[in-house]
Design an enzyme around this catalytic site. Structure first.
Site, PDB file in Angstrom:
ATOM      1  N   ASN A   1     -13.342  -7.388 -14.374  1.00 48.92           N
ATOM      2  CA  ASN A   1     -14.453  -8.180 -14.884  1.00 48.92           C
ATOM      3  C   ASN A   1     -13.889  -9.141 -15.928  1.00 48.92           C
ATOM      4  O   ASN A   1     -13.617  -8.742 -17.057  1.00 48.92           O
ATOM      5  CB  ASN A   1     -15.510  -7.244 -15.504  1.00 48.92           C
ATOM      6  CG  ASN A   1     -16.676  -8.014 -16.088  1.00 48.92           C
ATOM      7  OD1 ASN A   1     -16.752  -9.241 -15.955  1.00 48.92           O
ATOM      8  ND2 ASN A   1     -17.588  -7.308 -16.748  1.00 48.92           N
TER       9      ASN A   1
ATOM     10  N   LYS B   1     -15.355 -11.451 -17.408  1.00 41.73           N
ATOM     11  CA  LYS B   1     -16.380 -11.870 -18.374  1.00 41.73           C
ATOM     12  C   LYS B   1     -16.288 -13.396 -18.567  1.00 41.73           C
ATOM     13  O   LYS B   1     -15.941 -14.108 -17.621  1.00 41.73           O
ATOM     14  CB  LYS B   1     -16.233 -11.081 -19.675  1.00 41.73           C
ATOM     15  CG  LYS B   1     -16.222  -9.567 -19.411  1.00 41.73           C
ATOM     16  CD  LYS B   1     -16.329  -8.727 -20.636  1.00 41.73           C
ATOM     17  CE  LYS B   1     -16.314  -7.245 -20.237  1.00 41.73           C
ATOM     18  NZ  LYS B   1     -16.455  -6.353 -21.392  1.00 41.73           N
TER      19      LYS B   1
ATOM     20  N   HIS C   1     -24.647  -4.785 -16.342  1.00 42.99           N
ATOM     21  CA  HIS C   1     -23.616  -4.649 -17.380  1.00 42.99           C
ATOM     22  C   HIS C   1     -24.272  -4.579 -18.762  1.00 42.99           C
ATOM     23  O   HIS C   1     -25.259  -5.247 -19.019  1.00 42.99           O
ATOM     24  CB  HIS C   1     -22.636  -5.827 -17.303  1.00 42.99           C
ATOM     25  CG  HIS C   1     -21.398  -5.567 -18.086  1.00 42.99           C
ATOM     26  ND1 HIS C   1     -21.345  -5.725 -19.458  1.00 42.99           N
ATOM     27  CD2 HIS C   1     -20.183  -5.091 -17.715  1.00 42.99           C
ATOM     28  CE1 HIS C   1     -20.137  -5.382 -19.877  1.00 42.99           C
ATOM     29  NE2 HIS C   1     -19.414  -4.992 -18.842  1.00 42.99           N
TER      30      HIS C   1
ATOM     31  N   GLU D   1     -23.500  -5.882 -21.462  1.00 42.92           N
ATOM     32  CA  GLU D   1     -23.628  -7.175 -22.165  1.00 42.92           C
ATOM     33  C   GLU D   1     -24.843  -7.939 -21.667  1.00 42.92           C
ATOM     34  O   GLU D   1     -25.492  -8.657 -22.428  1.00 42.92           O
ATOM     35  CB  GLU D   1     -22.322  -7.980 -21.999  1.00 42.92           C
ATOM     36  CG  GLU D   1     -21.203  -7.350 -22.818  1.00 42.92           C
ATOM     37  CD  GLU D   1     -19.811  -7.482 -22.227  1.00 42.92           C
ATOM     38  OE1 GLU D   1     -19.590  -8.360 -21.374  1.00 42.92           O
ATOM     39  OE2 GLU D   1     -18.936  -6.678 -22.625  1.00 42.92           O
TER      40      GLU D   1
ATOM     41  N   GLU E   1     -20.046   2.954 -18.115  1.00 45.77           N
ATOM     42  CA  GLU E   1     -19.349   2.257 -19.187  1.00 45.77           C
ATOM     43  C   GLU E   1     -20.033   2.586 -20.511  1.00 45.77           C
ATOM     44  O   GLU E   1     -21.020   1.942 -20.881  1.00 45.77           O
ATOM     45  CB  GLU E   1     -19.395   0.742 -18.963  1.00 45.77           C
ATOM     46  CG  GLU E   1     -18.746   0.289 -17.670  1.00 45.77           C
ATOM     47  CD  GLU E   1     -18.326  -1.173 -17.730  1.00 45.77           C
ATOM     48  OE1 GLU E   1     -17.128  -1.424 -17.604  1.00 45.77           O
ATOM     49  OE2 GLU E   1     -19.187  -2.041 -17.932  1.00 45.77           O
TER      50      GLU E   1
ATOM     51  N   GLY F   1     -14.415  -2.917 -25.058  1.00 44.45           N
ATOM     52  CA  GLY F   1     -13.773  -3.929 -25.894  1.00 44.45           C
ATOM     53  C   GLY F   1     -13.440  -3.445 -27.291  1.00 44.45           C
ATOM     54  O   GLY F   1     -13.113  -4.243 -28.169  1.00 44.45           O
TER      55      GLY F   1
ATOM     56  N   SER G   1     -12.259  -0.019 -22.299  1.00 38.10           N
ATOM     57  CA  SER G   1     -10.903   0.046 -22.862  1.00 38.10           C
ATOM     58  C   SER G   1      -9.910   0.785 -21.969  1.00 38.10           C
ATOM     59  O   SER G   1      -9.046   1.509 -22.463  1.00 38.10           O
ATOM     60  CB  SER G   1     -10.935   0.640 -24.278  1.00 38.10           C
ATOM     61  OG  SER G   1     -11.716  -0.164 -25.138  1.00 38.10           O
TER      62      SER G   1
END
Ligand code: 13P
Length: 250
Positions: A9, A11, A94, A96, A166, A172, A212
């Site tokens: 991904n 992003k 996701h 985000e 996730e 991140g 991560s």
């Protein structure tokens, strides 16, 4: 036996020349093996990326999609647009999208249904926040995200769904869920599928871990019985790191 999956991904990273360099570097060293490999570049690079990867065995995925088929949705991208450039897999749900853009379980569920109706494959993401883990509500949260986000999806349609757990606190941040924590949640998710959908779906659905994942921790995570691969953010932006993670899954 479930085929492992590793998906990149990207992003909102890379410009066109950087995207081309990354794809070239991936293709230079990628050796097709048992693992299914996807890259999900930003929308504007999908078409170009597909021209390069189409005979390589690496597959194309999109990072998002609109639930509507077409029409007055300025700035949005539909399932038929994605398919027309070779992206028949889409990442949905996701964290985000949920946290920054306010996507609700109900909206994500609409997108999932649209994608499945368009014969696309879905990488469905979900996972708890740090406060939820600290309050020990993480199993409840994940169960509710699965129940709402995949509401109305019948057992046959799970053949087109890859799950991606996730935990938001691991995305991140450099802080990975330990392989034990990840395996514990993956086993819970598989059990959920067994009781709520079917034993066959539980046995066949790939459940990825994301948050991560790096070359240094990938093999340990992927060696766990219910972890079938990874959804990779930061480490997917470097070809050698991403390919090391792909190799760890094979
Ligand atoms: P990182 O690998 O950068 O933690 O991102 C994980 C992720 O969100 C993949 O979708």
């Amino acid at each position: 036996m479930r085929t492992p999956v590793v998906a990149a991904n990207w992003k909102m990273n890379k410009d066109l020349s950087e995207a081309k360099s990354l794809v070239s570097a991936l293709l230079a060293d990628y050796k097709k093996a048992n693992t299914e490999v996807y890259i999900a570049p930003p929308f504007v690079f999908l078409n170009e990326a597909q021209q390069h990867i189409k005979d390589s065995g690496i597959q194309l995925a999109a990072q998002n999609m609109n639930a509507a088929a077409s029409g007055a949705h300025t700035g949005e991208i539909s399932s038929s647009m994605l398919k027309s450039v070779g992206a028949s897999t889409v990442i949905l749900g996701h964290s985000e999208r949920r946290d920054i853009y306010g996507e609700t379980d109900a909206q994500i569920n609409e997108k999932v249904k649209t994608a499945l109706a368009a014969d696309m494959q879905v990488i469905f993401c979900f996972g708890e926040q740090l406060e939820e883990r600290k309050a020990s509500t993480h199993f409840e949260v994940v169960k509710s995200q699965l129940a709402s986000g995949l509401a109305g999806v019948d057992a046959e349609a799970y053949a087109s769904i890859i799950l991606a757990y996730e935990p938001v606190w691991a995305i991140g941040t450099g802080e990975t869920a330990s392989p034990e924590q990840a395996q514990e949640m993956h086993a819970f998710i598989r059990e959920y599928l067994r009781t709520e959908v079917s034993a066959k779906v539980a046995d066949q659905t790939r459940i990825l871990y994301g948050g991560s994942v790096k070359p240094a921790n990938a093999a340990d995570l992927f060696s766990r019985p219910d972890i079938d691969g990874g959804l990779i953010g930061g480490a997917s932006l470097q070809a050698d790191d991403f390919l090391a993670i792909v190799n760890a899954a094979s």
